[in-house]
Scaffold this motif. Structure first.
Motif, PDB file in Angstrom:
ATOM      1  N   ARG A   1      32.263  36.328  55.401  1.00 31.16           N
ATOM      2  CA  ARG A   1      31.669  37.588  54.934  1.00 31.16           C
ATOM      3  C   ARG A   1      32.679  38.414  54.146  1.00 31.16           C
ATOM      4  NH1 ARG A   1      28.930  39.577  60.220  1.00 31.16           N
ATOM      5  NH2 ARG A   1      27.234  38.104  60.263  1.00 31.16           N
TER       6      ARG A   1
ATOM      7  N   ASN B   1      33.230  36.905  50.794  1.00 33.11           N
ATOM      8  CA  ASN B   1      32.094  37.160  49.907  1.00 33.11           C
ATOM      9  C   ASN B   1      32.105  38.596  49.385  1.00 33.11           C
ATOM     10  OD1 ASN B   1      31.121  34.559  50.109  1.00 33.11           O
ATOM     11  ND2 ASN B   1      29.672  35.034  51.752  1.00 33.11           N
ATOM     12  N   GLU B   2      32.438  39.552  50.261  1.00 29.04           N
ATOM     13  CA  GLU B   2      32.513  40.952  49.836  1.00 29.04           C
ATOM     14  C   GLU B   2      33.621  41.139  48.802  1.00 29.04           C
ATOM     15  OE1 GLU B   2      32.841  43.550  53.228  1.00 29.04           O
ATOM     16  OE2 GLU B   2      30.931  42.862  54.063  1.00 29.04           O
TER      17      GLU B   2
ATOM     18  N   ASP C   1      34.846  38.840  46.828  1.00 28.26           N
ATOM     19  CA  ASP C   1      34.407  38.178  45.594  1.00 28.26           C
ATOM     20  C   ASP C   1      33.429  39.056  44.826  1.00 28.26           C
ATOM     21  OD1 ASP C   1      35.971  36.037  46.236  1.00 28.26           O
ATOM     22  OD2 ASP C   1      34.323  34.722  46.869  1.00 28.26           O
ATOM     23  N   GLU C   2      32.523  39.685  45.543  1.00 26.88           N
ATOM     24  CA  GLU C   2      31.538  40.551  44.885  1.00 26.88           C
ATOM     25  C   GLU C   2      32.222  41.756  44.254  1.00 26.88           C
ATOM     26  OE1 GLU C   2      27.565  43.068  46.027  1.00 26.88           O
ATOM     27  OE2 GLU C   2      27.988  41.229  47.153  1.00 26.88           O
ATOM     28  N   MET C   3      33.205  42.329  44.982  1.00 22.73           N
ATOM     29  CA  MET C   3      33.932  43.472  44.411  1.00 22.73           C
ATOM     30  C   MET C   3      34.682  43.051  43.147  1.00 22.73           C
ATOM     31  SD  MET C   3      35.322  45.281  47.936  1.00 22.73           S
ATOM     32  CE  MET C   3      36.651  46.104  47.151  1.00 22.73           C
TER      33      MET C   3
ATOM     34  N   THR D   1      33.876  40.644  41.139  1.00 24.52           N
ATOM     35  CA  THR D   1      32.884  40.394  40.090  1.00 24.52           C
ATOM     36  C   THR D   1      32.433  41.704  39.471  1.00 24.52           C
ATOM     37  OG1 THR D   1      32.138  38.442  41.281  1.00 24.52           O
ATOM     38  CG2 THR D   1      30.661  39.299  39.610  1.00 24.52           C
ATOM     39  N   VAL D   2      32.182  42.717  40.298  1.00 20.21           N
ATOM     40  CA  VAL D   2      31.755  44.023  39.791  1.00 20.21           C
ATOM     41  C   VAL D   2      32.849  44.634  38.929  1.00 20.21           C
ATOM     42  CG1 VAL D   2      31.195  46.394  40.486  1.00 20.21           C
ATOM     43  CG2 VAL D   2      30.091  44.451  41.641  1.00 20.21           C
TER      44      VAL D   2
END
Length: 147
Positions: free
Chosen positions: A129, A132-133, A135-137, A139-140
């Motif tokens: 988790r 993933n968080e 990675d998402e940050m 990406t943003v």
């Protein structure tokens, strides 16, 4: 988020059962030692009485005195035989308590292993988790810089 094992009460119960089995074994060993000590005392008393009989025979004691000592020896023999039975029963009880304890220890070990596996799975999920968080940050941020 903290790890909470669903079956923690079962693990606690198995631990308590193991502890009780340890206490029961300890009590059984104490009884065995007490019975063995009592048997040793009876054997010593028989030996002393046998010596007294030998001395009385050498001193040409009365027949009544010798008969009395012989009856006492017979009584001691009966007591010794009963005590040997008590010791054997105590030994069987100790063996039984050891077997029970082994089973309880195995049960506890199985449940503790299941808890460890569940905790490892939880930690892996938490790491996934977090990754993933992150990675998402990333990406943003990358998307915002690209504009």
């Amino acid at each position: 988020m903290r790890f909470r094992y669903v079956y923690q009460k079962v693990v606690d119960l198995k631990t308590n059962e193991k502890t009780q089995a340890e206490w029961m074994l300890s009590a059984a060993v104490g009884i065995l030692q007490s019975e063995q000590c009592s048997l040793e005392q009876l054997l010593e008393e028989r030996s002393r009485t046998h010596s007294v009989i030998q001395n009385e025979m050498e001193n040409k004691a009365s027949m009544i005195k010798l008969q009395e000592l012989q009856r006492y020896m017979d009584y001691l023999e009966d007591c010794i035989n009963r005590k040997i039975g008590d010791v054997k029963r105590a030994e069987v009880n100790v063996d039984h308590k050891k077997t029970v304890l082994s089973g309880k220890m195995l049960d506890e070990k199985v449940w503790m292993k299941a808890k460890e596996k569940a905790k490892e799975k939880f930690q892996q999920e938490m790491l996934l988790r977090e990754q993933n968080e992150l990675d998402e940050m990333a990406t943003v941020r990358f998307a915002m810089r690209a504009r």
